[in-house]
Design a protein around this motif. Structure first.
Motif, PDB file in Angstrom:
ATOM      1  N   VAL A  48      23.731  85.679 -12.580  1.00 31.94           N
ATOM      2  CA  VAL A  48      24.913  86.517 -12.405  1.00 31.94           C
ATOM      3  C   VAL A  48      24.512  87.996 -12.384  1.00 31.94           C
ATOM      4  N   VAL A  49      25.148  88.751 -11.505  1.00 35.12           N
ATOM      5  CA  VAL A  49      24.960  90.203 -11.448  1.00 35.12           C
ATOM      6  C   VAL A  49      26.349  90.828 -11.531  1.00 35.12           C
ATOM      7  N   LYS A  50      26.475  91.839 -12.408  1.00 38.14           N
ATOM      8  CA  LYS A  50      27.793  92.468 -12.565  1.00 38.14           C
ATOM      9  C   LYS A  50      27.717  93.965 -12.255  1.00 38.14           C
ATOM     10  N   PHE A  51      28.800  94.494 -11.756  1.00 45.28           N
ATOM     11  CA  PHE A  51      28.940  95.932 -11.487  1.00 45.28           C
ATOM     12  C   PHE A  51      30.193  96.450 -12.167  1.00 45.28           C
ATOM     13  N   LEU A  52      30.108  97.671 -12.664  1.00 44.77           N
ATOM     14  CA  LEU A  52      31.295  98.307 -13.225  1.00 44.77           C
ATOM     15  C   LEU A  52      32.023  99.046 -12.104  1.00 44.77           C
ATOM     16  N   CYS A  53      33.324  98.873 -12.070  1.00 46.24           N
ATOM     17  CA  CYS A  53      34.132  99.446 -10.992  1.00 46.24           C
ATOM     18  C   CYS A  53      35.277 100.272 -11.561  1.00 46.24           C
ATOM     19  N   PRO A  54      35.103 101.597 -11.630  1.00 44.06           N
ATOM     20  CA  PRO A  54      36.230 102.431 -12.061  1.00 44.06           C
ATOM     21  C   PRO A  54      37.425 102.191 -11.128  1.00 44.06           C
ATOM     22  N   THR A  55      38.587 101.948 -11.722  1.00 39.26           N
ATOM     23  CA  THR A  55      39.766 101.643 -10.902  1.00 39.26           C
ATOM     24  C   THR A  55      40.947 102.523 -11.281  1.00 39.26           C
ATOM     25  N   PRO A  56      41.841 102.843 -10.314  1.00 39.55           N
ATOM     26  CA  PRO A  56      41.709 102.485  -8.912  1.00 39.55           C
ATOM     27  C   PRO A  56      40.481 103.142  -8.278  1.00 39.55           C
ATOM     28  N   ALA A 101      25.474  98.566 -22.961  1.00 39.27           N
ATOM     29  CA  ALA A 101      24.522  98.455 -24.081  1.00 39.27           C
ATOM     30  C   ALA A 101      24.264  96.998 -24.450  1.00 39.27           C
ATOM     31  N   GLU A 102      25.222  96.125 -24.146  1.00 40.91           N
ATOM     32  CA  GLU A 102      25.058  94.752 -24.642  1.00 40.91           C
ATOM     33  C   GLU A 102      24.881  93.705 -23.548  1.00 40.91           C
ATOM     34  N   ASP A 103      25.040  94.103 -22.267  1.00 44.21           N
ATOM     35  CA  ASP A 103      25.015  93.087 -21.213  1.00 44.21           C
ATOM     36  C   ASP A 103      23.977  93.457 -20.145  1.00 44.21           C
ATOM     37  N   GLU A 104      22.861  92.723 -20.142  1.00 44.80           N
ATOM     38  CA  GLU A 104      21.809  93.106 -19.181  1.00 44.80           C
ATOM     39  C   GLU A 104      22.097  92.626 -17.768  1.00 44.80           C
ATOM     40  N   THR A 105      23.166  91.867 -17.590  1.00 41.99           N
ATOM     41  CA  THR A 105      23.510  91.457 -16.215  1.00 41.99           C
ATOM     42  C   THR A 105      24.323  92.545 -15.499  1.00 41.99           C
ATOM     43  N   ILE A 106      24.736  93.568 -16.264  1.00 43.74           N
ATOM     44  CA  ILE A 106      25.412  94.706 -15.613  1.00 43.74           C
ATOM     45  C   ILE A 106      24.330  95.606 -15.020  1.00 43.74           C
ATOM     46  N   LYS A 107      24.271  95.623 -13.692  1.00 44.89           N
ATOM     47  CA  LYS A 107      23.185  96.328 -13.004  1.00 44.89           C
ATOM     48  C   LYS A 107      23.603  97.658 -12.422  1.00 44.89           C
ATOM     49  N   GLY A 108      24.902  97.912 -12.352  1.00 44.27           N
ATOM     50  CA  GLY A 108      25.274  99.184 -11.737  1.00 44.27           C
ATOM     51  C   GLY A 108      26.727  99.551 -11.930  1.00 44.27           C
ATOM     52  N   ILE A 109      27.020 100.752 -11.455  1.00 43.72           N
ATOM     53  CA  ILE A 109      28.402 101.259 -11.493  1.00 43.72           C
ATOM     54  C   ILE A 109      28.645 102.048 -10.202  1.00 43.72           C
ATOM     55  N   TRP A 110      29.839 101.890  -9.642  1.00 44.50           N
ATOM     56  CA  TRP A 110      30.259 102.704  -8.495  1.00 44.50           C
ATOM     57  C   TRP A 110      30.923 103.971  -9.018  1.00 44.50           C
ATOM     58  N   CYS A 111      30.526 105.110  -8.494  1.00 44.11           N
ATOM     59  CA  CYS A 111      31.182 106.362  -8.891  1.00 44.11           C
ATOM     60  C   CYS A 111      31.461 107.216  -7.657  1.00 44.11           C
TER      61      CYS A 111
END
Ligand code: PMP
Length: 422
Positions: free
Chosen positions: A127-135, A171-181
């Motif tokens: 699994v690969v996760k990304f953080l997505c500021p919304t909207p 800090a706790e999830d190594e599957t979070i690989k990125g964030i869109w900004c």
């Protein structure tokens, strides 16, 4: 007009009936108006027409731009755009005409090969996760969907995405690989990130060593005022924090010169860029250097870009003002919606009464006004409160924009009244 919440049920019903009559009349006009995407209008595109007359093909250093080569772009063009991204010229790659293309390919390469600090390519992980500021920007979310990257929504605050929540998660999830900004005049919220948010993102401890910030500075110079709010330099913040590899910066001239024929660019640490350049050299022998040269000769320097952007602001400023004025005089008192007043960029972020966004978009469509689909600004098209609509005022001429906004305002009232009467 009175605040809807203060109206008696009988008054609400009578008002609803009046508005319905008005709506039916508008429907009968067979309008065909489009406020769905943040496109420049023809007058804006005309500002760069002079570029098309340029027949020069030798770069200032003597390179024949008609020929193959120079995979990462003309050095002079890197110098021209380096201040836009706040980086050194040799930290840049000049691409084709689309920064979205460069973002897509950066993710694709990370999935296939990983990034500089990856132990395994992202695509080999369960699994690969990304953080997505919304909207947020719908096309970022579409890239994640395409590559099966799980999206985690992050609330946008007044000064950028919720930093505490981001820090906790990475800090706790190594599957979070990125964030869109989208750090400046964010699409669609119009927010510019504060220094605290920029520093926080640069400094935070991430469980994934190969975590990357996708810093899409699409609206870096797209100001609507003469005194733009400063944006801290993300590259410098990452270097200072000891995380020079953390950021991939993107931008383009799509909304500076020509949306369909601009110049796209990315920047990252020298180490990141070296890796990408090597991979890119397999994909292409070089991008369109004639177009790069045209941009260089047309804008000349940073001051040339600034001057040009003032001309854009002069054209689109009145469109934003018209929307603000109409919302203020025709909708504010009803107390059923909220919106922002961005200092730049291409959008106005609008929140309907909760649970009404889809209905407003549907009502507007039936009356001939196309809006960005409700939910588009959220991962998986799911706006949890069904209230967010992205208004894009730049493309239609003022007269059409006025008509479209009349319909939009009417549809907001109808949708809210439908809900309140039920
Ligand atoms: N990023 C953002 C935030 C945008 O709003 C847009 C245009 N809508 C793009 C990227 C697209 O950029 P380009 O034309 O360079 O592909």
């Amino acid at each position: 007009m009175v605040e809807f919440q203060k109206m008696e049920p009988s008054e609400l019903k009578a008002y609803y009936a009046d508005l319905q009559t008005e709506y039916e009349k508008i429907k009968a006009q067979g309008l065909k108006l489009d406020m769905s995407r943040g496109k420049p209008c023809a007058e804006q595109l005309d500002l760069s027409l002079g570029m098309l007359d340029m027949v020069e093909y030798k770069s200032p250093s003597g390179l024949d731009c008609r020929n193959y080569g120079c995979v990462d772009g003309l050095p002079e063009v890197k110098k021209l755009f380096a201040p836009l991204l706040g980086v050194k010229a040799d930290q840049m790659i000049i691409g084709g005409n689309s920064s979205l293309n460069m973002m897509h390919d950066t993710i694709a390469r990370a999935m296939l090969f990983g990034v500089t600090d990856s132990v395994v390519p992202w695509g080999r992980l369960p699994v690969v996760k990304f953080l997505c500021p919304t909207p947020g920007y719908d096309r970022h979310f579409s890239i994640c969907e395409l590559f099966d990257i799980e999206m985690i929504s992050i609330e946008m605050k007044e000064d950028g995405p919720d930093l505490d929540r981001i820090q906790e998660l990475v800090a706790e999830d190594e599957t979070i690989k990125g964030i869109w900004c989208v750090p400046r005049y964010s699409n669609p919220t119009g927010i510019t990130y504060s220094d605290a948010v920029v520093d926080g993102l640069a400094r935070m401890r991430t469980k994934a060593d190969d975590f990357r910030i996708f810093w899409d500075n699409a609206y870096a110079v797209h100001h609507l005022t003469d005194h733009p709010q400063p944006l801290e330099n993300m590259m410098e913040a990452c270097v200072t924090a000891g995380h020079p590899e953390r950021v991939f910066i993107f931008s383009s001239t799509s909304k500076i010169s020509l949306s369909g024929a601009g110049v796209a660019m990315m920047a990252a640490s020298e180490r990141n860029i070296a890796m990408i350049r090597k991979q890119l050299a397999v994909q292409t022998i070089g991008s369109d250097k004639l177009n790069q040269l045209r941009h260089l000769l047309f804008f000349k320097d940073e001051a040339g870009i600034t001057k040009h952007m003032k001309k854009h602001a002069k054209i689109i400023g009145p469109k934003f003002e018209l929307v603000f004025e109409m919302l203020q005089t025709q909708l504010a008192e009803a107390g059923i919606a909220a919106w922002n007043r961005p200092q730049g960029g291409y959008f106005i972020n609008f929140n309907t009464m909760e649970g009404c966004a889809k209905r407003v978009v549907q009502l507007a469509a039936e009356a001939g006004v196309v809006l960005t689909p409700a939910g588009a600004t959220y991962p998986y098209h799911q706006d949890p409160l069904d209230r967010n609509i992205r208004l894009a005022p730049t493309f239609p001429p003022l007269s059409e924009l006025k008509k479209a906004m009349e319909v939009f305002i009417l549809c907001n009232k109808l949708a809210a009244l439908e809900k309140m009467i039920r």
